[in-house]
Design an enzyme around this catalytic site. Structure first.
Site, mmCIF file in Angstrom:
data_model
loop_
_atom_site.group_PDB
_atom_site.id
_atom_site.type_symbol
_atom_site.label_atom_id
_atom_site.label_comp_id
_atom_site.label_asym_id
_atom_site.label_seq_id
_atom_site.Cartn_x
_atom_site.Cartn_y
_atom_site.Cartn_z
ATOM 1 N N GLN A 263 -2.181 2.180 9.847
ATOM 2 C CA GLN A 263 -0.891 2.475 9.125
ATOM 3 C C GLN A 263 0.217 3.319 10.064
ATOM 4 O OE1 GLN A 263 -3.827 2.977 7.733
ATOM 5 N NE2 GLN A 263 -3.729 2.278 5.462
ATOM 6 N N ASP B 84 -2.504 10.537 -2.061
ATOM 7 C CA ASP B 84 -2.838 9.552 -3.266
ATOM 8 C C ASP B 84 -2.813 10.141 -4.691
ATOM 9 O OD1 ASP B 84 -2.994 7.943 -0.668
ATOM 10 O OD2 ASP B 84 -2.969 6.454 -2.039
ATOM 11 N N ASN C 23 -6.039 12.280 0.476
ATOM 12 C CA ASN C 23 -5.014 11.410 1.334
ATOM 13 C C ASN C 23 -5.782 10.660 2.174
ATOM 14 O OD1 ASN C 23 -2.253 10.592 2.053
ATOM 15 N ND2 ASN C 23 -2.444 11.638 3.843
ATOM 16 N N LYS C 24 -4.890 9.825 3.063
ATOM 17 C CA LYS C 24 -5.660 8.836 3.986
ATOM 18 C C LYS C 24 -6.679 9.678 4.959
ATOM 19 C CE LYS C 24 -5.027 5.451 4.227
ATOM 20 N NZ LYS C 24 -6.334 4.718 3.700
ATOM 21 N N ARG D 111 -7.211 -0.353 -6.992
ATOM 22 C CA ARG D 111 -7.331 0.386 -6.184
ATOM 23 C C ARG D 111 -7.683 1.812 -6.809
ATOM 24 N NH1 ARG D 111 -4.247 1.317 -0.627
ATOM 25 N NH2 ARG D 111 -6.300 2.115 -0.124
ATOM 26 N N ARG E 202 0.820 -1.026 -0.011
ATOM 27 C CA ARG E 202 0.015 -0.131 -0.049
ATOM 28 C C ARG E 202 1.099 1.207 -0.074
ATOM 29 N NH1 ARG E 202 2.399 1.931 3.729
ATOM 30 N NH2 ARG E 202 0.923 3.789 3.757
ATOM 31 N N GLY E 203 0.145 2.355 -0.177
ATOM 32 C CA GLY E 203 1.045 3.959 -0.285
ATOM 33 C C GLY E 203 1.160 3.885 -1.947
ATOM 34 N N ALA E 204 0.747 5.126 -2.222
ATOM 35 C CA ALA E 204 0.677 5.354 -3.634
ATOM 36 C C ALA E 204 1.758 5.096 -4.573
ATOM 37 C CB ALA E 204 0.347 6.877 -3.656
HETATM 38 O O1 MRU Z 1 -4.426 3.036 2.210
HETATM 39 P P1 MRU Z 1 -3.059 3.365 2.175
HETATM 40 O O2 MRU Z 1 -2.407 2.682 3.034
HETATM 41 O O3 MRU Z 1 -2.473 2.934 0.755
HETATM 42 O O4 MRU Z 1 -3.091 4.998 1.932
HETATM 43 C C1 MRU Z 1 -1.574 5.587 1.769
HETATM 44 C C2 MRU Z 1 -1.512 7.014 2.407
HETATM 45 O O5 MRU Z 1 -2.901 7.415 2.189
HETATM 46 C C3 MRU Z 1 -0.235 7.714 2.257
HETATM 47 O O6 MRU Z 1 -0.505 8.712 2.970
HETATM 48 C C4 MRU Z 1 -0.124 8.187 0.657
HETATM 49 O O7 MRU Z 1 -0.203 6.949 -0.353
HETATM 50 C C5 MRU Z 1 1.049 8.889 0.565
HETATM 51 S S1 MRU Z 1 2.249 7.697 0.853
HETATM 52 C C6 MRU Z 1 3.724 8.053 -0.012
#
Ligand code: MRU
Length: 352
Positions: free
Chosen positions: A197, A238, A248-249, A89, A46-48
């Protein structure tokens, strides 16, 4: 190892299973693009930036495992594989960005070329995306480090570290670089419900780097901002729309409101591959809603926190309006308002 890697000996994708951290470090291997797509949906990775690179390697798997004998036939198969990976996703635009970059290799390839040469070029492009990601993260960190001063206390949301990218990280990458340069500061780690996370991944990374931190419940961020304990807020994204609105999250919006209300600057650290100039505002960014079990199945004293039959809503991201962002830190420099003009210039810098 990196969060996402290509296994050169056995031609497969290796991923650290982030669902098991911090309790267990397990590396899983993937042999088909369908399994890679599932791993992204299930949040093994996970993470963009990390899911962008993973999808690129997934497409390389599709190319290598395909029995296509002509460039044209391989192109068709790659398009089908890219569609499957693209829908794994919906919010992080890095996924689309990486897959489009991969497909371009196939589209621009001369139809008479040996199809195995195209396969090699596809894998090389995925590797290039992964290697560039690390280099871009470190460039962002060098631009962002000036915003962290000795004595600061920062709030960080979600996980934006090495685990959210191929390696190093975005917002956490800035924090990591500041520590490496000898700056002394403290990080308040939003636990980041419901998948935690922050508590699971960011705290784990910070303890490995030796950076001072405390985990806080998401709903205490306002308290720490209002009492003057916090000097800066850092997070990633994201997807960023052309006007600077940030997806973002979930929880980033509330955190940013509380920061701005207390005159605390808000820094969003993003590679330009996260900026989607095609969307004029955040209202056009698709927001993923994940299964309600992620909210309902949390445990307290080893028992479910909710009564039988309880239902839940679980949006995974929210939109922080651009007016709440102090600056974006990108690999092409720091971007201040007006974002519409300055983000476009930052993206253009890269494409030229
Ligand atoms: O749902 P996730 O864990 O994939 O969400 C990730 C985030 O929201 C991060 O803040 C975002 O991807 C930036 S990470 C470099």
């Amino acid at each position: 190892m990196r969060t996402v890697e290509w296994d050169n000996e056995r031609d497969r994708v290796l991923l650290i299973d982030q669902r098991l951290l911090p309790g267990e470090v397990m590396v899983r291997s993937y042999d088909s693009y369908q399994d890679v797509a599932l791993a992204i949906t299930d949040m093994v990775v996970r993470g963009a930036p990390a899911i962008g690179a993973t999808a690129a390697f997934g497409l390389a798997l599709a190319a290598l495992r395909s029995s296509a004998q002509t460039v044209q036939a391989l192109r068709e198969e790659l398009k089908r594989a890219a569609d499957a990976l693209m829908s794994s996703r919906p919010t992080a635009v890095n996924l689309k960005w990486a897959l489009n970059r991969m497909l371009r290799i196939a589209e621009e390839c001369n139809g008479d070329v040996d199809v195995d040469l195209l396969r090699e070029a596809i894998l090389a492009e995925a590797q290039q995306i992964a290697d560039e990601d690390v280099e871009i993260n470190q460039r962002m960190a060098r631009y962002g480090v000036k915003f962290i001063e000795d004595g600061d206390t920062l709030i960080h949301h979600c996980n934006t570290g090495a685990l959210a990218a191929v390696d190093w990280g975005t917002a956490l990458g800035v924090i990591r670089m500041a520590h490496k340069m000898g700056k002394r500061f403290h990080v308040l780690v939003d636990e980041t419900r419901p998948r935690l996370q922050g508590a699971r991944l960011t705290a784990w990374e910070l303890s490995q780097y030796g950076i001072s931190y405390d985990v806080i419940s998401d709903n205490s961020a306002g308290y720490f901002l209002q009492t003057g304990i916090v000097q800066k807020v850092f997070f990633g994204a994201d997807r960023v729309a052309a006007n600077g609105d940030v997806a973002n999250k979930i929880g980033t919006y509330m955190l940013s409101i509380a920061a701005v209300d207390n005159l605390v600057p808000v820094y969003c650290v993003v590679p330009t591959s996260t900026i989607d100039l095609k969307l004029t505002g955040g209202d056009q960014i698709p927001i993923e809603e994940r299964p309600q079990e992620e909210v309902l199945e949390l445990k307290f004293y080893d028992r479910k926190t909710t009564p039988p039959g309880a239902t839940a809503r679980n949006p995974a991201f929210d939109i922080t309006p651009h007016r709440l962002i102090t600056a974006f830190i990108t690999e092409n420099g720091v971007v201040y308002p007006p974002f519409e003009r300055n983000l476009a210039n930052a993206v253009k810098d890269l494409r030229e």
